[in-house]
Design a protein around this motif. Sequence first.
Motif: not given
Length: 467
Positions: A427-445
């Motif tokens: 979606l234009k102008g919509v970005y994402a990151g953290g566990d919603i893209t990695r599916g469970g990682a760490t605070v730093l990532l």
Amino acid sequence: MPNPSLPRQTGKRQSGEERRHNYEEVAQGCNLEEAMQEAERCLNCKDAPCTKACPVNVQIPEFIQLLKEGKIGESASKIMETSLLPAICGRVCPQETHCEGNCVLHKGGKFPAVAVGLLERFVADEARKQDKLIAPKPEKESGFKVAMIGSGPSSLSCAAELRKLGHKVVVFEALHDFGGVLRYGIPSFRLPREIIKAEVDTISDMGVEITPDILVGSSITLDELREEYDAVYIGSGAGLPTMPNIPGENLVGVYSANEFLTRVNLMQAYRFPEVDTPVHVGKNVVVLGGGNSAMDAARCAMRLGRESVTIVYRRGKDGLPAREEEIENAEEEGIKFQFLTVPKEIVADEDGKVAILKCLKTELGEPDASGRRRPQVIEGSGFDIKTDSIIIALGQSPNPIITNTNPDLKTNKWGAVELNEAGETSLKGVYAGGDITRGGATVLLAMKDGIEAAEKMHKYLETKGAK
Ligand code: FAD
């Protein structure tokens, strides 16, 4: 001159016996003298392998040098150039795999690594105590408005970076309190609530607006946010528990780690009857899984006064994915481990409540895609564990509400939001990151994703021209 042969400082800690009865912080940090002595151990390496190994590039030799010079405020500001959550990271980041794991002293094998985590939390806590912790402010307002979904470390880091660049930032959080897993998952004996509040407050002081009790996808839709804001960041995390798919997993007395930890940490069940939100846990608790969630759930159950708490895990001790420190802490607190074991069935008593966990033994076979040896069930190895509560901590997958309510938002087969090469979602102008893209990682990532997305969002906003 640096002196790496000085003893590595570990800070004060409550003993296992003492702390299994309370929710006070286990590792209580160090004092100024100890911090100074630890700082003396740092070689101030020019190529700083510690910084290179830090996903958010904290300038480690530089902040330690400022500490050595007694410049606490400047030292904290140096860390905050790249990380707005130093007191949190100093406490929960897996330093053994990042900065400390790559410290020249540790690599050389002659001396233990500099205790970077201990120094980071000392500097952050001390600067706050001395009122020398200064929230960075934007030089001018850009006129653009951006929305963050979720208030976990990923959104908070993205929010802080965008605010520094002068954008108006509003964070929408579904829960009544902020911090994501830091708040509802990680217990206060690892991460005190006042620390989370103080670091969230720093971000608020920068001018970021953080709003509780708004579930995006229900209270307000993503499309509505896109209409009102110039860009949106989805940092809604991975809160959907993975279940073992065995008979009996829906019986009374079976919890997901998420539900259990939320009741204990966010709703403060451990303070019952002072607070009226109890959680019922039996006498003999079994926790399934071997990650940080499993350790946290087991240690919370122990503190609720259980007779026994056993972690059932399918690999051996060296396969446990939890942080080393937390495994040791769990052992010291009397948690038992049943390794090389998988659950097969949960059996109820005559009242329909959990009574027995039927298990099978495993052995390790050939390596799987992750390179770790795959556990294989040993036929005929069945045995029973008597239990009255089971907590399932087998992992989490991305929260589905936003993706379910936005079919145009592309996800992969595990439900994680997909990004294109520009780091944008479908979606234009919509970005994402953290566990919603990695599916469970760490605070730093999660933080790294937020910081990198902020840069991309800023570039995107610039293409829209000045406001
Ligand atoms: P989250 O922290 O999950 O935050 C997401 C936020 O979004 C939540 O507050 C949620 O309520 C909110 N949200 C979700 N959907 C919506 C919506 N539709 N509208 C509005 N808000 C929404 N990592 C470490 O580095 N060290 C550790 O010691 C460690 N321990 C852990 C212990 C536990 C119990 C767990 C579960 C994880 C642990 N982790 C640890 C992993 C780490 O906490 C996560 O990787 C990290 O918090 C992910 O950050 P995030 O911002 O992506 O998501």
